[in-house]
Motif scaffolding. Sequence first.
Motif, mmCIF file in Angstrom:
data_model
loop_
_atom_site.group_PDB
_atom_site.id
_atom_site.type_symbol
_atom_site.label_atom_id
_atom_site.label_comp_id
_atom_site.label_asym_id
_atom_site.label_seq_id
_atom_site.Cartn_x
_atom_site.Cartn_y
_atom_site.Cartn_z
ATOM 1 N N TYR A 166 81.647 7.747 -82.181
ATOM 2 C CA TYR A 166 81.254 8.885 -83.027
ATOM 3 C C TYR A 166 81.732 8.668 -84.454
ATOM 4 C CZ TYR A 166 86.047 10.664 -82.247
ATOM 5 O OH TYR A 166 87.417 10.801 -82.178
ATOM 6 N N TRP A 167 81.005 9.334 -85.372
ATOM 7 C CA TRP A 167 81.313 9.292 -86.800
ATOM 8 C C TRP A 167 81.620 10.723 -87.232
ATOM 9 C CZ3 TRP A 167 78.437 5.887 -84.291
ATOM 10 C CH2 TRP A 167 78.476 4.531 -84.674
ATOM 11 N N GLY A 168 82.727 10.915 -87.910
ATOM 12 C CA GLY A 168 83.191 12.244 -88.240
ATOM 13 C C GLY A 168 84.425 12.557 -87.418
ATOM 14 N N SER A 169 84.741 13.818 -87.270
ATOM 15 C CA SER A 169 85.917 14.231 -86.502
ATOM 16 C C SER A 169 85.530 14.572 -85.070
ATOM 17 C CB SER A 169 86.584 15.454 -87.147
ATOM 18 O OG SER A 169 86.982 15.165 -88.473
ATOM 19 N N SER A 170 86.471 14.401 -84.152
ATOM 20 C CA SER A 170 86.221 14.771 -82.767
ATOM 21 C C SER A 170 85.929 16.268 -82.687
ATOM 22 C CB SER A 170 87.452 14.441 -81.903
ATOM 23 O OG SER A 170 87.260 14.886 -80.573
ATOM 24 N N GLY A 171 84.838 16.597 -82.044
ATOM 25 C CA GLY A 171 84.426 17.989 -81.945
ATOM 26 C C GLY A 171 83.544 18.450 -83.084
ATOM 27 N N SER A 172 83.474 17.665 -84.146
ATOM 28 C CA SER A 172 82.575 18.010 -85.272
ATOM 29 C C SER A 172 81.893 16.761 -85.824
ATOM 30 C CB SER A 172 83.374 18.712 -86.379
ATOM 31 O OG SER A 172 84.414 17.860 -86.859
ATOM 32 N N ALA A 173 81.614 15.810 -84.950
ATOM 33 C CA ALA A 173 80.974 14.550 -85.369
ATOM 34 C C ALA A 173 79.541 14.806 -85.828
ATOM 35 C CB ALA A 173 81.001 13.556 -84.216
ATOM 36 N N TYR A 179 63.801 9.179 -80.185
ATOM 37 C CA TYR A 179 65.098 9.807 -79.934
ATOM 38 C C TYR A 179 65.747 10.194 -81.261
ATOM 39 C CZ TYR A 179 64.758 7.424 -75.377
ATOM 40 O OH TYR A 179 64.355 6.970 -74.143
ATOM 41 N N ASP A 180 66.709 11.139 -81.171
ATOM 42 C CA ASP A 180 67.701 11.247 -82.238
ATOM 43 C C ASP A 180 69.004 10.693 -81.647
ATOM 44 O OD1 ASP A 180 68.733 13.241 -80.635
ATOM 45 O OD2 ASP A 180 68.323 14.880 -82.031
ATOM 46 N N CYS A 181 70.100 10.670 -82.415
ATOM 47 C CA CYS A 181 71.299 9.953 -81.969
ATOM 48 C C CYS A 181 71.873 10.508 -80.665
ATOM 49 C CB CYS A 181 72.345 9.936 -83.073
ATOM 50 S SG CYS A 181 73.001 11.576 -83.517
ATOM 51 N N SER A 182 72.050 11.830 -80.603
ATOM 52 C CA SER A 182 72.634 12.423 -79.399
ATOM 53 C C SER A 182 71.635 12.447 -78.247
ATOM 54 C CB SER A 182 73.126 13.844 -79.690
ATOM 55 O OG SER A 182 72.066 14.649 -80.188
ATOM 56 N N GLY A 183 70.333 12.490 -78.572
ATOM 57 C CA GLY A 183 69.327 12.448 -77.526
ATOM 58 C C GLY A 183 69.332 11.111 -76.801
ATOM 59 N N LEU A 184 69.562 10.007 -77.540
ATOM 60 C CA LEU A 184 69.619 8.680 -76.917
ATOM 61 C C LEU A 184 70.838 8.572 -76.001
ATOM 62 C CD1 LEU A 184 68.703 5.724 -76.631
ATOM 63 C CD2 LEU A 184 70.102 5.200 -78.658
ATOM 64 N N VAL A 207 76.475 9.859 -83.283
ATOM 65 C CA VAL A 207 77.029 9.185 -82.099
ATOM 66 C C VAL A 207 76.166 7.986 -81.740
ATOM 67 C CG1 VAL A 207 78.175 11.216 -81.101
ATOM 68 C CG2 VAL A 207 75.754 10.774 -80.593
ATOM 69 N N ALA A 208 76.755 7.014 -80.981
ATOM 70 C CA ALA A 208 76.033 5.834 -80.513
ATOM 71 C C ALA A 208 76.734 5.311 -79.261
ATOM 72 C CB ALA A 208 75.984 4.776 -81.598
ATOM 73 N N GLY A 236 72.230 2.589 -81.431
ATOM 74 C CA GLY A 236 72.132 3.987 -81.827
ATOM 75 C C GLY A 236 70.791 4.306 -82.481
ATOM 76 N N ALA A 237 70.392 5.548 -82.361
ATOM 77 C CA ALA A 237 69.200 6.039 -83.085
ATOM 78 C C ALA A 237 69.694 6.459 -84.458
ATOM 79 C CB ALA A 237 68.555 7.191 -82.336
ATOM 80 N N GLN A 238 69.489 5.584 -85.451
ATOM 81 C CA GLN A 238 70.164 5.765 -86.731
ATOM 82 C C GLN A 238 69.495 6.804 -87.638
ATOM 83 O OE1 GLN A 238 72.923 4.282 -85.485
ATOM 84 N NE2 GLN A 238 73.329 3.891 -87.629
ATOM 85 N N ASN A 239 68.234 6.569 -87.998
ATOM 86 C CA ASN A 239 67.532 7.452 -88.935
ATOM 87 C C ASN A 239 66.044 7.156 -88.859
ATOM 88 O OD1 ASN A 239 66.963 5.207 -90.859
ATOM 89 N ND2 ASN A 239 69.199 5.241 -91.107
#
Length: 271
Positions: free
Chosen positions: A225-232, A182-187, A235-236, A246-249
């Motif tokens: 989420y990490w970053g700003s809402s709508g531009s993160a 997975y990647d983060c959003s895929g998980l 995610v986890a 979360g799928a970190q790296n």
Amino acid sequence: MSHTAHIPSHRKPRRSASKVSLRAGVAGGVLSTIALAGAAAPANAAQPVTETIEMPTLTGNLATTAAATVQATKTVAADLQLQAAQDAAASSAAKDAKKAKDDAEQKAAEAKAKAEAAAKAKAAAAERASRSAERTTLSAASTATSTFKASNATGSAAAIVNFALAQVGKAYVSGATGSSAYDCSGLVQAAYRQVGVDLPRVSQDQSATGTQVSLSNLQPGDILYWGSSGSAYHVAIYVGGGNFVGAQNPSTGVVERSLDWDQPTGAVRVL
């Protein structure tokens, strides 16, 4: 001058009778000798003339010198032949030595390459084993705590949390959505699909879906989420007990971590 004067005559003076007689006698003797020689010539002409020439005999010193010269010549020839043989042997030995050196260097290079390849393979195997052990440990820890965390979640939230915990230890691959990576959003998308919720594919859109909630009021199943809402940029899933999955790296894969390990920026609640 008187006509009776004496005029010298141009005639040669007459020889005396004695000189004439002497010369006649000598001439006669010579003629007689020639005549006798002529008479004897035919008889001598029939017999061949032979002459014996004696060759000089080598003295003892000359013979010794000649023998020494011959021996010296043979010695020089033998020396030259020996030198030629030695030179040929040396040249052959040099060629053999160079070939042996080249072969040894090639074998050494091959052995070095094999050793380096073996070392790299060993290091890679050790790294894989380490990652496998880490994933096994994390999976065991997640299994040990999943009952507690699931008990704090109900309904759809419990299904999302249990699915997320079951993925711990799997690989991170950019763009992957399961089931082995997975990647983060895929998980996050795959976890919510377990309860029939179809989330957007990327983290930027997921961070703006649902209702924004405070980090002090989190519930299991909330999206962090990490970053700003709508531009993160990451995610986890919050699984309860102050932890998230979360799928970190690519180095860590899917892991369970404390919020203190990497404090998120915000959270949304979809359920």
